[in-house]
Design an enzyme around this catalytic site. Structure first.
Site, PDB file in Angstrom:
ATOM      1  N   HIS A  31       1.192  -1.207  -0.036  1.00 41.80           N
ATOM      2  CA  HIS A  31      -0.033  -0.097   0.277  1.00 41.80           C
ATOM      3  C   HIS A  31       0.564   1.073   0.000  1.00 41.80           C
ATOM      4  CE1 HIS A  31      -3.451   2.600   0.538  1.00 41.80           C
ATOM      5  NE2 HIS A  31      -3.684   2.278   2.310  1.00 41.80           N
ATOM      6  N   ASP A  72       3.155   5.274  -6.361  1.00 39.62           N
ATOM      7  CA  ASP A  72       3.935   5.488  -6.015  1.00 39.62           C
ATOM      8  C   ASP A  72       5.772   5.208  -6.992  1.00 39.62           C
ATOM      9  OD1 ASP A  72       2.569   5.791  -4.163  1.00 39.62           O
ATOM     10  OD2 ASP A  72       1.727   3.837  -3.768  1.00 39.62           O
ATOM     11  N   HIS A  92      -2.415  -2.131  -9.640  1.00 41.28           N
ATOM     12  CA  HIS A  92      -3.184  -1.830  -8.568  1.00 41.28           C
ATOM     13  C   HIS A  92      -4.398  -2.858  -9.076  1.00 41.28           C
ATOM     14  CE1 HIS A  92      -5.709   1.626  -6.954  1.00 41.28           C
ATOM     15  NE2 HIS A  92      -4.420   1.487  -6.117  1.00 41.28           N
TER      16      HIS A  92
HETATM   17  N1  CMC Z   1       5.583  -7.583 -10.140  1.00 35.56           N
HETATM   18  C1  CMC Z   1       5.020  -8.476 -11.366  1.00 35.56           C
HETATM   19  N2  CMC Z   1       3.648  -8.950 -10.655  1.00 35.56           N
HETATM   20  C2  CMC Z   1       2.288  -8.179 -10.303  1.00 35.56           C
HETATM   21  C3  CMC Z   1       2.452  -7.285  -9.761  1.00 35.56           C
HETATM   22  C4  CMC Z   1       4.223  -6.491  -9.722  1.00 35.56           C
HETATM   23  N3  CMC Z   1       3.851  -5.581  -9.159  1.00 35.56           N
HETATM   24  N4  CMC Z   1       1.679  -6.700  -9.427  1.00 35.56           N
HETATM   25  C5  CMC Z   1       0.618  -8.024  -9.586  1.00 35.56           C
HETATM   26  N5  CMC Z   1       1.576  -8.816 -10.146  1.00 35.56           N
HETATM   27  C6  CMC Z   1       0.801  -9.980 -10.796  1.00 35.56           C
HETATM   28  C7  CMC Z   1       0.411 -10.844  -9.791  1.00 35.56           C
HETATM   29  O1  CMC Z   1       1.466 -11.824  -9.912  1.00 35.56           O
HETATM   30  C8  CMC Z   1      -0.521 -11.663 -10.250  1.00 35.56           C
HETATM   31  O2  CMC Z   1      -0.619 -12.482 -11.430  1.00 35.56           O
HETATM   32  P1  CMC Z   1      -1.349 -13.901 -11.510  1.00 35.56           P
HETATM   33  O3  CMC Z   1      -2.939 -13.709 -11.092  1.00 35.56           O
HETATM   34  O4  CMC Z   1      -0.819 -14.801 -12.374  1.00 35.56           O
HETATM   35  O5  CMC Z   1      -1.115 -14.961 -10.539  1.00 35.56           O
HETATM   36  C9  CMC Z   1      -1.907 -10.658 -11.059  1.00 35.56           C
HETATM   37  O6  CMC Z   1      -0.648  -9.525 -11.570  1.00 35.56           O
HETATM   38  C10 CMC Z   1      -2.395  -9.701 -10.516  1.00 35.56           C
HETATM   39  O7  CMC Z   1      -2.060  -9.805  -8.269  1.00 35.56           O
HETATM   40  P2  CMC Z   1      -3.150  -9.819  -7.416  1.00 35.56           P
HETATM   41  O8  CMC Z   1      -2.032  -9.033  -6.170  1.00 35.56           O
HETATM   42  O9  CMC Z   1      -3.798 -10.074  -7.502  1.00 35.56           O
HETATM   43  O10 CMC Z   1      -3.531  -8.288  -7.489  1.00 35.56           O
HETATM   44  P3  CMC Z   1      -4.126  -7.011  -6.524  1.00 35.56           P
HETATM   45  O11 CMC Z   1      -4.687  -6.391  -7.313  1.00 35.56           O
HETATM   46  O12 CMC Z   1      -4.577  -7.753  -5.027  1.00 35.56           O
HETATM   47  O13 CMC Z   1      -2.610  -6.253  -6.599  1.00 35.56           O
HETATM   48  C11 CMC Z   1      -1.445  -4.363  -5.910  1.00 35.56           C
HETATM   49  C12 CMC Z   1      -2.519  -4.904  -6.525  1.00 35.56           C
HETATM   50  C13 CMC Z   1      -0.769  -3.033  -5.632  1.00 35.56           C
HETATM   51  C14 CMC Z   1      -1.254  -5.131  -4.314  1.00 35.56           C
HETATM   52  C15 CMC Z   1       0.364  -5.497  -6.568  1.00 35.56           C
HETATM   53  O14 CMC Z   1      -0.205  -4.759  -8.554  1.00 35.56           O
HETATM   54  C16 CMC Z   1       0.890  -4.601  -6.057  1.00 35.56           C
HETATM   55  O15 CMC Z   1       1.525  -5.938  -5.316  1.00 35.56           O
HETATM   56  N6  CMC Z   1       1.988  -4.438  -6.600  1.00 35.56           N
HETATM   57  C17 CMC Z   1       3.376  -3.689  -6.161  1.00 35.56           C
HETATM   58  C18 CMC Z   1       2.943  -3.190  -4.922  1.00 35.56           C
HETATM   59  C19 CMC Z   1       3.135  -1.253  -5.011  1.00 35.56           C
HETATM   60  O16 CMC Z   1       2.804  -1.015  -6.454  1.00 35.56           O
HETATM   61  N7  CMC Z   1       1.425  -0.954  -4.288  1.00 35.56           N
HETATM   62  C20 CMC Z   1       1.433   0.668  -4.389  1.00 35.56           C
HETATM   63  C21 CMC Z   1      -0.124   0.356  -5.151  1.00 35.56           C
HETATM   64  S1  CMC Z   1      -0.256   2.008  -4.910  1.00 35.56           S
HETATM   65  C22 CMC Z   1      -0.837   2.986  -3.900  1.00 35.56           C
HETATM   66  C23 CMC Z   1      -1.873   2.472  -3.278  1.00 35.56           C
HETATM   67  O17 CMC Z   1      -2.988   2.677  -3.539  1.00 35.56           O
HETATM   68  O18 CMC Z   1      -1.847   2.171  -1.826  1.00 35.56           O
END
Ligand code: CMC
Length: 426
Positions: A262, A361, A303
């Site tokens: 986050h 971010d 995201h």
């Molecule tokens: N790098 C590589 N793969 C990724 C990433 C990433 N940054 N983000 C998502 N994926 C892949 C993930 O492995 C999954 O693959 P699969 O469908 O094959 O299992 C798919 O994309 C969907 O990911 P998810 O974790 O199920 O998606 P989510 O909506 O639960 O998570 C997130 C969203 C922001 C937590 C995630 O994209 C992430 O961990 N990003 C990196 C951390 C980050 O930059 N966070 C800041 C978010 S913006 C600020 C805020 O609002 O807080």
């Protein structure tokens, strides 16, 4: 009334469809529990946890509105305190309302003097977010009347206190780390300029922030001010749903924001860029991010809601150029590496297929670094800005008629009933 029909073991259940002013219809499942069924949605992938009229996001189109105003227009023509006023009141202030609001915020910026002793109880290397969670929570003890959340006047006073004091809380957590004396706020400066003053001035030397840099920081605040029902805002609402003290609720939101998935992502981006170290190693890191077994993700990408460019990221990307230009840092190696990483990831099949775009971010860390703000303070700055939205959302919830304490149910997967065996027989 339009309904959705649910069929379970021959039982037909009609569920009303609720219509918002924008966005998809929502199936009202509130009566399902009394009919013996719960819905299952850990992580809230498809659940509207509340109704709200504050912020709207369309993740597919990459739209973000505060009270109906597109974020691009606000970032161009408004400022953070005006956005905070808008989030709280629903309308933009006129000139007189704005002056009154800004003045009130600046007049509440000092911390209770006794709080100095609290800071001194921390280790010098305490993470600023650990300090912020504690100090914000401790404010409940300094303003006990704030626990009367049924009183709109008390709520308003707490909202002003939070918005006004949180920059001081954040700046002092940094000063404490540095071993420098705390710098008191200056009411003659704007919100962002005052924050830079509290961070960078010392009793021996004043700090007059350049208007361009103060404006850039103000824009970061504005872009982070609210983002509908994200994890930390939902935490604030969850805590506040029991009518807990507002300072305790904002401390809970701050704790949630700290995580690297986050608000901690802006700090994690810079740590990651430092770890990459050189453009030649970007390919390896991208490959690691694509390999599920590595447990590594590209920080600042992806995201939950945006499956298109995060509109805040587009504005922040532009701000990167402006700030680096102002500071004569066009050749900043970290920014160059970030741009290369952005390009490689945007052209990569994996990131395209999963709709993983750079988020706000990814760029905000680069701007904050250029502003001379240490990496450990990045998430604290996000918390400072998001306080505006948290308190608007908290106030909306507490004031809403028919309010209910948040109490989710579960899918139990543990053991069924069994009989206790005394220790002597085990
Ligand atoms: N790098 C590589 N793969 C990724 C990433 C990433 N940054 N983000 C998502 N994926 C892949 C993930 O492995 C999954 O693959 P699969 O469908 O094959 O299992 C798919 O994309 C969907 O990911 P998810 O974790 O199920 O998606 P989510 O909506 O639960 O998570 C997130 C969203 C922001 C937590 C995630 O994209 C992430 O961990 N990003 C990196 C951390 C980050 O930059 N966070 C800041 C978010 S913006 C600020 C805020 O609002 O807080």
């Amino acid at each position: 009334m339009t309904t959705a029909t649910l069929q379970i073991d021959g039982q037909r259940i009609e569920l009303p469809l609720m219509k918002g002013s924008l966005g998809p219809d929502v199936i009202d499942t509130r009566t399902l529990g009394s009919q013996g069924h719960f819905t299952y949605d850990p992580g809230f992938l498809s659940t509207a946890s509340c109704s709200s009229s504050i912020t709207y996001i369309d993740g597919d189109q990459g739209l973000l509105y505060y009270r109906g105003y597109p974020i691009e227009q606000l970032a161009e023509g408004s400022d953070f305190l005006e956005a905070a006023y808008l989030l709280w009141h629903g309308e933009l202030p006129d000139a007189e309302e704005k002056t009154t609001f800004d003045t009130l915020v600046s007049k509440h910026s000092m911390l209770h003097d006794q709080m100095l002793s609290l800071y001194k109880g921390f280790r010098r290397d305490a993470h600023p977010m650990a300090v912020m969670v504690s100090i914000i929570g401790a404010m409940a003890a300094f303003y006990p009347e704030s626990s009367d959340v049924a009183d709109p006047r008390q709520r308003e006073i707490s909202m002003f206190r939070l918005l006004a004091k949180v920059p001081t809380v954040a700046a002092w957590s940094y000063k404490y780390n540095k071993g420098e004396p705390f710098i008191y706020p200056r009411n003659d400066l704007g919100y962002a300029a005052n924050f830079l003053h509290m961070l960078h001035a010392t009793p021996c030397e004043s700090h007059e922030p350049s208007p361009v840099l103060a404006k850039a920081l103000d824009r970061i605040f504005l872009l982070h001010a609210d983002h509908e029902q994200n994890a930390s805002t939902s935490t604030v609402r969850m805590a506040g749903s029991s009518y807990a003290n507002p300072f305790a609720c904002i401390a809970a939101g701050t704790a949630c924001l700290w995580g690297p998935l986050h608000g901690g992502a802006n700090e994690a981006v810079l740590t990651m860029l430092a770890e990459i170290g050189d453009v030649s190693r970007i390919g390896d890191f991208v490959n690691r991010a694509k390999d599920k077994t590595s447990g590594f993700r590209l920080m600042g990408f992806g995201h939950r809601v945006y499956k298109n460019m995060d509109p805040r990221a587009a504005i922040m990307r532009q701000a990167c150029y402006e700030v680096l230009d102002e500071l004569g840092l066009h050749d900043d190696p970290v920014f160059k590496m970030a741009l290369k990483l952005e390009q490689i990831a945007l052209e990569d099949e994996y990131f395209i297929k999963k709709k993983l775009y750079p988020n706000v971010d990814f760029y905000s860390g680069i701007v904050l670094r250029a502003l001379g703000i240490p990496t450990s303070m990045f998430t604290a700055i996000f918390a400072l800005a998001r306080t505006a939205g948290w308190i608007a959302q908290w106030n909306e919830m507490v004031a809403s008629p028919g309010h209910k304490i948040a109490r989710p149910r579960q899918l139990y997967t543990g053991l069924q009933r069994r009989e206790f065996v005394p220790l002597s027989e085990r």
